[in-house]
Design a protein around this motif. Structure first.
Motif, mmCIF file in Angstrom:
data_model
loop_
_atom_site.group_PDB
_atom_site.id
_atom_site.type_symbol
_atom_site.label_atom_id
_atom_site.label_comp_id
_atom_site.label_asym_id
_atom_site.label_seq_id
_atom_site.Cartn_x
_atom_site.Cartn_y
_atom_site.Cartn_z
ATOM 1 N N GLU A 79 0.629 -1.138 0.341
ATOM 2 C CA GLU A 79 0.029 -0.040 0.036
ATOM 3 C C GLU A 79 0.425 0.879 -0.145
ATOM 4 O OE1 GLU A 79 -3.248 0.437 -0.487
ATOM 5 O OE2 GLU A 79 -3.757 -2.094 -0.311
ATOM 6 N N LEU A 80 2.231 1.051 0.717
ATOM 7 C CA LEU A 80 3.152 2.329 0.798
ATOM 8 C C LEU A 80 3.564 2.923 -0.639
ATOM 9 C CD1 LEU A 80 4.575 1.836 4.033
ATOM 10 C CD2 LEU A 80 3.022 2.670 3.128
ATOM 11 N N ILE A 81 3.427 1.597 -2.119
ATOM 12 C CA ILE A 81 4.407 2.041 -3.297
ATOM 13 C C ILE A 81 3.295 3.037 -4.159
ATOM 14 C CG2 ILE A 81 4.890 1.022 -5.353
ATOM 15 C CD1 ILE A 81 4.800 -1.646 -3.478
ATOM 16 N N GLY A 82 3.983 3.807 -4.556
ATOM 17 C CA GLY A 82 3.191 5.000 -4.721
ATOM 18 C C GLY A 82 2.405 5.607 -4.893
ATOM 19 N N ARG A 83 2.751 6.319 -2.968
ATOM 20 C CA ARG A 83 1.840 7.001 -2.377
ATOM 21 C C ARG A 83 2.525 7.984 -2.225
ATOM 22 N NH1 ARG A 83 -3.612 5.198 -2.451
ATOM 23 N NH2 ARG A 83 -3.212 2.678 -2.027
ATOM 24 N N ALA A 84 2.283 9.693 -2.412
ATOM 25 C CA ALA A 84 2.588 11.035 -2.338
ATOM 26 C C ALA A 84 2.724 11.012 -0.560
ATOM 27 C CB ALA A 84 1.955 11.929 -2.697
ATOM 28 N N TYR A 85 3.349 9.982 0.015
ATOM 29 C CA TYR A 85 3.288 10.759 1.249
ATOM 30 C C TYR A 85 4.211 11.260 1.998
ATOM 31 C CZ TYR A 85 -0.275 7.109 2.192
ATOM 32 O OH TYR A 85 -1.664 5.666 1.849
ATOM 33 N N THR A 86 4.398 11.988 2.944
ATOM 34 C CA THR A 86 5.839 12.542 3.193
ATOM 35 C C THR A 86 6.997 12.001 4.283
ATOM 36 O OG1 THR A 86 4.584 13.010 5.330
ATOM 37 C CG2 THR A 86 4.700 14.630 3.795
ATOM 38 N N GLU A 87 7.628 11.866 4.555
ATOM 39 C CA GLU A 87 8.393 10.415 5.020
ATOM 40 C C GLU A 87 7.873 9.461 6.402
ATOM 41 O OE1 GLU A 87 11.279 7.320 4.393
ATOM 42 O OE2 GLU A 87 10.765 8.718 2.553
ATOM 43 N N ASP A 88 7.604 11.305 7.001
ATOM 44 C CA ASP A 88 6.729 10.620 8.560
ATOM 45 C C ASP A 88 5.178 9.880 8.491
ATOM 46 O OD1 ASP A 88 9.630 12.153 9.654
ATOM 47 O OD2 ASP A 88 7.848 13.828 9.981
ATOM 48 N N ILE A 89 4.936 10.275 7.647
ATOM 49 C CA ILE A 89 3.623 9.319 7.285
ATOM 50 C C ILE A 89 4.125 8.246 6.606
ATOM 51 C CG2 ILE A 89 1.923 9.359 5.976
ATOM 52 C CD1 ILE A 89 1.079 11.955 5.564
ATOM 53 N N LYS A 90 4.879 7.682 6.003
ATOM 54 C CA LYS A 90 5.291 6.242 5.193
ATOM 55 C C LYS A 90 6.083 5.567 6.865
ATOM 56 C CE LYS A 90 7.719 7.351 1.816
ATOM 57 N NZ LYS A 90 9.097 7.010 0.402
ATOM 58 N N GLN A 91 6.521 6.068 7.452
ATOM 59 C CA GLN A 91 7.693 5.395 8.499
ATOM 60 C C GLN A 91 5.761 5.330 9.152
ATOM 61 O OE1 GLN A 91 10.632 5.643 9.688
ATOM 62 N NE2 GLN A 91 10.970 6.091 7.866
ATOM 63 N N SER A 92 5.260 5.702 9.940
ATOM 64 C CA SER A 92 4.003 5.885 10.512
ATOM 65 C C SER A 92 3.165 4.475 10.276
ATOM 66 C CB SER A 92 3.100 6.891 10.879
ATOM 67 O OG SER A 92 2.246 6.420 11.900
ATOM 68 N N GLU A 93 2.859 4.656 8.555
ATOM 69 C CA GLU A 93 2.046 3.325 8.507
ATOM 70 C C GLU A 93 2.656 2.185 8.066
ATOM 71 O OE1 GLU A 93 -1.317 3.416 6.729
ATOM 72 O OE2 GLU A 93 -0.735 4.839 8.156
ATOM 73 N N ALA A 94 4.149 2.209 7.852
ATOM 74 C CA ALA A 94 4.883 1.015 8.133
ATOM 75 C C ALA A 94 4.845 0.528 9.370
ATOM 76 C CB ALA A 94 6.485 1.546 7.086
ATOM 77 N N ARG A 95 5.039 0.787 10.655
ATOM 78 C CA ARG A 95 5.389 0.694 11.449
ATOM 79 C C ARG A 95 3.751 0.087 11.880
ATOM 80 N NH1 ARG A 95 8.215 5.025 12.430
ATOM 81 N NH2 ARG A 95 9.888 5.316 12.924
ATOM 82 N N ARG A 96 2.566 0.664 11.075
ATOM 83 C CA ARG A 96 1.428 0.045 11.854
ATOM 84 C C ARG A 96 1.220 -1.322 11.347
ATOM 85 N NH1 ARG A 96 -3.821 0.922 9.736
ATOM 86 N NH2 ARG A 96 -2.434 1.726 8.015
ATOM 87 N N TYR A 97 1.520 -1.531 9.768
ATOM 88 C CA TYR A 97 1.170 -2.576 9.891
ATOM 89 C C TYR A 97 2.317 -3.860 10.298
ATOM 90 C CZ TYR A 97 -0.737 0.450 5.248
ATOM 91 O OH TYR A 97 -1.343 1.203 4.636
ATOM 92 N N VAL A 98 3.439 -3.577 10.379
ATOM 93 C CA VAL A 98 4.129 -4.604 11.205
ATOM 94 C C VAL A 98 3.288 -4.329 12.032
ATOM 95 C CG1 VAL A 98 5.800 -4.516 12.647
ATOM 96 C CG2 VAL A 98 6.517 -3.839 10.239
ATOM 97 N N ARG A 99 3.005 -3.779 13.021
ATOM 98 C CA ARG A 99 2.097 -4.580 14.248
ATOM 99 C C ARG A 99 0.708 -5.069 13.899
ATOM 100 N NH1 ARG A 99 4.109 0.734 16.444
ATOM 101 N NH2 ARG A 99 4.857 0.415 18.686
ATOM 102 N N GLU A 100 0.020 -4.910 12.944
ATOM 103 C CA GLU A 100 -1.388 -5.436 12.273
ATOM 104 C C GLU A 100 -0.461 -6.627 11.700
ATOM 105 O OE1 GLU A 100 -3.256 -2.997 8.986
ATOM 106 O OE2 GLU A 100 -3.645 -1.524 11.149
ATOM 107 N N CYS A 101 0.700 -7.239 11.216
ATOM 108 C CA CYS A 101 0.722 -8.328 10.754
ATOM 109 C C CYS A 101 1.382 -9.446 11.204
ATOM 110 C CB CYS A 101 1.755 -7.981 9.521
ATOM 111 S SG CYS A 101 2.816 -9.246 9.332
ATOM 112 N N LEU A 102 2.168 -8.493 12.421
ATOM 113 C CA LEU A 102 2.479 -9.671 13.061
ATOM 114 C C LEU A 102 1.658 -9.887 14.533
ATOM 115 C CD1 LEU A 102 6.088 -8.667 13.295
ATOM 116 C CD2 LEU A 102 5.497 -10.445 11.574
#
Length: 140
Positions: A79-102
């Motif tokens: 979901e992070l591919i091709g999104r015009a997110y700022t670096e902070d938002i990408k980092q935050s979303e990636a952390r959330r995805y890690v928690r949801e995944c595990l």
């Protein structure tokens, strides 16, 4: 005979129901992404090492993309591919995805110290897992 309060259980009965069997998984070579074989058969690991293998595979697998896995296995990192997110938002979303995944795994009780990095289109993840067997760190 019917009971007056059939849903009420003694504490020791509830504890016995929550006991998880020893977790087992096929051993993986994380560098090559392939299972480890011994004499042509998969090597089996248990406990913390098995949880580490499961977590690595879950983070590497796209959620709901492969019919062999259930709807709750894998991550949504694509979901992070091709999104015009700022670096902070990408980092935050990636952390959330890690928690949801595990955290869908009942053997994992917490995910802490999540570090994510983006380098030339590659996402790297490290996290400390709190499991029923103790702490383990993963690098994906």
């Amino acid at each position: 005979m019917t009971q007056l309060f059939p849903m009420v259980q003694a504490p020791e009965e509830r504890a016995a129901e929550n006991i998880l069997p020893l977790y087992r998984e096929c051993a993986y070579d994380f560098a090559t992404g392939r299972p480890i074989l011994e004499l042509g058969s998969p090597k089996i690991v248990t406990g913390k090492e098995a949880i580490k293998v499961w977590a690595w595979k879950a983070c590497k697998t796209a959620r709901a993309k492969f019919e062999i896995y259930g709807w709750d296995f894998g991550g949504e990192f694509e979901e992070l591919i091709g999104r015009a997110y700022t670096e902070d938002i990408k980092q935050s979303e990636a952390r959330r995805y890690v928690r949801e995944c595990l955290l869908v795994n009942p053997y994992i009780t917490g995910v802490e110290d999540i570090e994510v990095g983006f380098d030339r289109g590659t996402l790297t993840i490290s996290a400390r897992l709190e499991t029923v067997y103790g702490e383990e760190t993963i690098y994906v």
